[in-house]
Every structure is written in C-alpha cells, then in structure tokens.
Design a protein around this motif. Structure first.
Motif, short mmCIF file in Angstrom:
data_model
loop_
_atom_site.label_atom_id
_atom_site.label_comp_id
_atom_site.label_asym_id
_atom_site.label_seq_id
_atom_site.Cartn_x
_atom_site.Cartn_y
_atom_site.Cartn_z
N ARG A 3 0.79 -1.23 -0.03
CA ARG A 3 0.04 0.24 0.25
C ARG A 3 0.94 1.12 0.10
O ARG A 3 0.44 2.16 -0.64
N THR A 4 1.85 1.23 0.68
CA THR A 4 2.73 2.44 0.67
C THR A 4 3.44 2.80 -0.56
O THR A 4 3.63 3.81 -0.87
N ILE A 5 3.88 1.54 -1.31
CA ILE A 5 4.56 1.68 -2.58
C ILE A 5 3.43 2.37 -3.50
O ILE A 5 3.68 3.16 -4.44
N LEU A 6 2.21 1.80 -3.44
CA LEU A 6 1.13 2.23 -4.55
C LEU A 6 0.98 3.84 -4.03
O LEU A 6 0.72 4.63 -5.02
N GLY A 7 0.91 4.30 -2.73
CA GLY A 7 0.93 5.68 -2.54
C GLY A 7 2.17 6.42 -3.02
O GLY A 7 1.87 7.51 -3.61
N SER A 8 3.13 5.82 -3.03
CA SER A 8 4.33 6.53 -3.38
C SER A 8 4.37 6.86 -5.23
O SER A 8 4.50 7.71 -5.60
N LEU A 9 3.66 5.70 -5.99
CA LEU A 9 3.65 5.56 -7.30
C LEU A 9 2.49 6.70 -7.49
O LEU A 9 2.78 7.63 -8.67
N ALA A 10 1.61 6.99 -6.88
CA ALA A 10 0.56 8.17 -7.07
C ALA A 10 1.13 9.38 -7.08
O ALA A 10 1.07 10.37 -7.46
N ALA A 11 2.24 9.21 -5.74
CA ALA A 11 2.82 10.72 -5.55
C ALA A 11 3.63 11.11 -6.63
O ALA A 11 3.84 12.42 -7.00
N TRP A 12 4.24 10.12 -7.27
CA TRP A 12 5.09 10.43 -8.41
C TRP A 12 4.51 10.99 -9.71
O TRP A 12 4.98 11.82 -10.17
N GLY A 13 3.31 10.60 -9.95
CA GLY A 13 2.38 11.02 -11.11
C GLY A 13 2.07 12.35 -10.61
O GLY A 13 2.09 13.19 -11.76
N LEU A 14 1.78 12.66 -9.33
CA LEU A 14 1.29 14.12 -9.09
C LEU A 14 2.62 15.08 -9.22
O LEU A 14 2.46 16.26 -9.79
#
Length: 464
Positions: A336-347
């Motif tokens: 879940r934390t990695i998925l959150g980081s990927l969303a942050a990368w996109g932003l």
C-alpha cells in the motif's frame, strides 16, 4: 525422592531451559543487529559514487576531456569508431550496463551455489573503488582512460549491489525487512549528501585552495573512490556467509544464467508479476532522475549551481522520505505504501509540467517532492521483493532484480527522447513519463502479495 521434590526439580529444569532459550534468542538478535548495522554501511560507502561521480561531476568533465581530444569535426575515435564527443559519456554508461548485464547473473549464481557472498562483494567493491580513485588521472585528453574507468566502476557497482541486496532476507526477520531496507537507503542518501557538500565547497572555492577547476573535479572524483573503499571495510567485517541450502550445480555464462533464473521464476508467477510491475515503474523513476537536470537547464533555463543544489536537496530529503515511508509500511504494509508513492510520483510529474521557467524556488519545491518519494519507493520495493525470493536463491533472484533496476531502464529515456523529438517540448516529454507510474500502479495493485510470499515458501509478515 518425594513428589514435591520431583516437581521442584522439573520446574527448575523448565526454568533453566526457558532462561537458556531466552539467552539464545537475545544472542541471535544481537548478532542480527550487528550484521544489519554493517549492512547499512555498504550503502553509506558506495552511494557517494552514484551522487558525486555519476550525477554531478563525471558527465560534464569526461565530456570536456573528450572534446579536448576530438578532431576538427568534433569526433573522437575509440577503437576506430567515430563517436561525437558530446555522446561519449552516454555511450560509456551504456557499455557499462552491457558489461553488468553479462556479469550480474553469473555473480549471483556463484554466490548462491558457493555460499560465499562476502569475498565476491569485496572483489566487486574494491574493483569499483579503485577505478573511481583512478579518475584522478583524467587530465588532458585521456578520454579513453575515462571511459574505461567509468565502465569498470559502474559495472562493479551493479555487481556489488546484487550481492549486497541478497543479504537482506538473511539478516532480517520478515517483520524487520521494510525498516532495515529503508535504513540502508537512508544511510546511503546521508553519505551522498554529506560528501556532496564537501565536494561543492572544494569545487566552488577551488581558487582559494590554489587549485584549478579541473584539479578540483579530479579530487572530488577520487575522493568518492577512497570513501567507497574505506567504508566497505565495515560491512566486510560484520557480514557473514551462510551454508548453502541448495545443491551445487555448474555455473554458466551470464546470459544463460539469467535465462535459467527467469525460467525458474516461472515456478513463482506471482514473484515474476511483481518484478514486471517494478521494472515498469522503476524505469519511470530512473528516467526522472536522469532527465530532471536536462529539464531544469533546457526547459526551465536554470543555472548549473541551481541544479547542483537541487541534487543536494533531493539527497537530504530522501533520507527523511526513506525513514518516513518505512514507518508507513509498518502501519499500512509495504504494498500500500509503494502504491501511495507511485501516485505521488504521478502528481509530482504533473506539477513539474506546469513549473514556470527561471524560477529556482519552484524547481526546489519539485526536487523536494522527488526526494520525499524517491528513497521510500526504492527501499520498500527492495524489501517487498525479498519476501518473494525462495530460500537459497537470494543472489540469483536479486541479479534479475538488479537487472530491472540498472540493466533494463532504457525504455523511459527512449520515450522521453522520442516525445521531445516529435513535439519539441521538454514539458511534453516529462509528462509522458506518467504512463510508467500509472501502469506500474495497476500491475502492482493486481499482485496478491500474501499469496506470493506463501508461494515462495516464506513466512508471511503481519503487514505486507
């Protein structure tokens, strides 16, 4: 003997066994912590090369050396091949990747079959450190020497990271792994930032030290090699080799070993699914790292000093990011934390698309966002993969992982370059990288990590 005496004797024996068990557990934990602390220091040792040498100093300096050796048309001729001087550094990096691709799987297989990771780690580390220290000799028109040292140092770093990463599942329990991996990254970013500050002081004030700019750069390059070699002593003293837990077999060439490893991974399709997701989103991460300075200089029209400060800012904040995301993983799980980081990368990329030109403060804000998600996404990806590796195949599987990290990250730069060639806009090129994080997010979200850990024959941590 009375029944009471017998009961007391049995109770005393049980207490003795309990105390012995507790003492053994405490001794095991202390030994594990000692190895973990030693393991952190290899990141502390080698990350200076990635930061000061590859990211900041070597590219511009080696390009200048190549241009000094170029003919009237701007070409150098390594091995009789005409190469534009401005492309020499990039081609040297590519050559180092090819060499690493050939060596990494072979080194991983030898480590797993022999159980002797530490001697191989020492050989790779000190070969890389010696090549980096030798960069002090890159004066005048010695572009061939520079390319050779870069190829050796870069390939050695990749091989050493295969062996270094393979220790992670052996020196930490499943519940410790996210924290240990995050601390390793934090150690690396800390040393990278510290040495970069020292190098920048020397570089910016070279006149006051009685040095030419070129001499200052060569000292900065060599200092990274000396640092790498000096601090490698700590992990070599504290890490230990384990007995082989699989039958020995013949070693084969690098490519054949990689193919054999990938075929073996077909027995663990969920591990392979994670590796595919990682390959895609990590390609995006590596492309952002490599192309951010070009975006800053060409599209945002920023000075070189601004870009160097931004690199330093990324290093500092990546420490906090790696540790902070390690704590989030303890609460919510690594996936879940990695998925959150990927969303942050996109932003972050979306924000970068709208950055105004000639405004360093906004570029520093973008660098801050990159730093906060960079260390954590890399550290947790490593620890999550370590849960998916069957026992006895750590180095072999991590060679495939390292191939994804260092050997196959070429699609992103290609997409970036093609987008710029078609549109003529670096803004369009940078936003095109969002697809890597979006696709990686979807693929990772589909991986049932608990089943993947069980399928690999490993204990499932409470949160994953």
């Amino acid at each position: 003997m009375s029944a009471q005496t017998t009961d007391q004797a049995e109770s005393g024996a049980e207490d003795g066994r309990g105390a012995a068990s507790a003492a053994a557990a405490a001794a095991s934990k202390a030994a594990r912590k000692r190895e973990q602390h030693g393991w952190y220091f290899y990141d502390f040792a080698c990350s200076v090369y990635s930061t000061s040498v590859l990211t900041v100093f070597l590219g511009p300096y080696l390009t200048a050396v190549a241009k000094a050796a170029a003919d009237a048309d701007g070409y150098v001729h390594p091995l009789g091949i005409p190469v534009r001087a401005g492309s020499y550094f990039a081609y040297s990096v590519s050559a180092s990747v090819i060499l690493a691709v050939l060596i990494m799987p072979l080194a991983g297989a030898i480590a797993d079959r022999s159980g002797r990771k530490k001697p191989l780690l020492a050989a790779a580390a000190y070969t890389g450190a010696a090549a980096t220290t030798g960069m002090f000799l890159l004066g005048g028109d010695r572009y061939l020497l520079g390319g050779l040292l870069l190829i050796v140092a870069n390939a050695s770093l990749s091989v050493s990271m295969v062996l270094y990463n393979a220790y992670l599942p052996q020196i930490s329990t499943p519940d410790e792994r996210d924290t240990v991996s995050s601390r390793g990254w934090a150690f690396g970013y800390t040393s990278g930032a510290f040495v970069l500050v020292l190098n920048l002081v020397l570089f910016q004030g070279h006149d006051s030290f009685g040095l030419s700019e070129g001499a200052a750069v060569r000292i900065c390059l060599a200092s990274a090699g000396l640092w790498w070699g000096a601090f490698t002593i700590i992990p070599l003293r504290r890490l230990r080799d384990r007995a082989v837990v699989r039958e020995a077999g013949p070693t084969v060439s690098g490519w054949k070993q990689l193919i054999a490893t990938l075929k073996d991974m077909r027995r663990y399709p969920l591990t392979l699914s994670f590796l595919l997701a990682y390959l895609i989103y990590n390609d995006g991460v590596q492309t952002v790292i490599s192309q951010a300075s070009i975006y800053g200089s060409e599209e945002l029209e920023l000075e070189q000093s601004t870009l160097i400060v931004a690199v330093l800012l990324v290093q500092i904040l990546a420490v906090a990011g790696a540790l902070g995301m390690g704590r989030l993983a303890a609460l919510y799980g690594a996936k879940r934390t990695i998925l959150g980081s990927l969303a942050a990368w996109g932003l972050t990329l979306a924000a970068g698309y709208f950055l105004p030109a000639r405004t360093p403060v906004w570029f520093f804000a973008l660098a801050s966002m990159i730093g906060l998600v960079l260390g954590g996404s890399q550290a947790l990806s490593r620890s999550l993969f370590s849960h998916l590796v069957p026992a006895g195949k750590e180095a072999e599987y991590f060679s495939a992982y390292e191939m994804s990290d260092r050997g196959l990250s070429w699609v992103g730069p290609l997409v970036f370059g093609i987008t710029y060639q078609v549109t003529g806009s670096y803004r369009d090129a940078i936003i095109s990288l969002v697809v890597f994080f979006a696709l990686g997010f979807v693929l990772l979200a589909r991986v049932p990590v608990r089943r993947a850990v069980e399928a690999a024959g490993n204990p499932v941590p409470e949160r994953i």
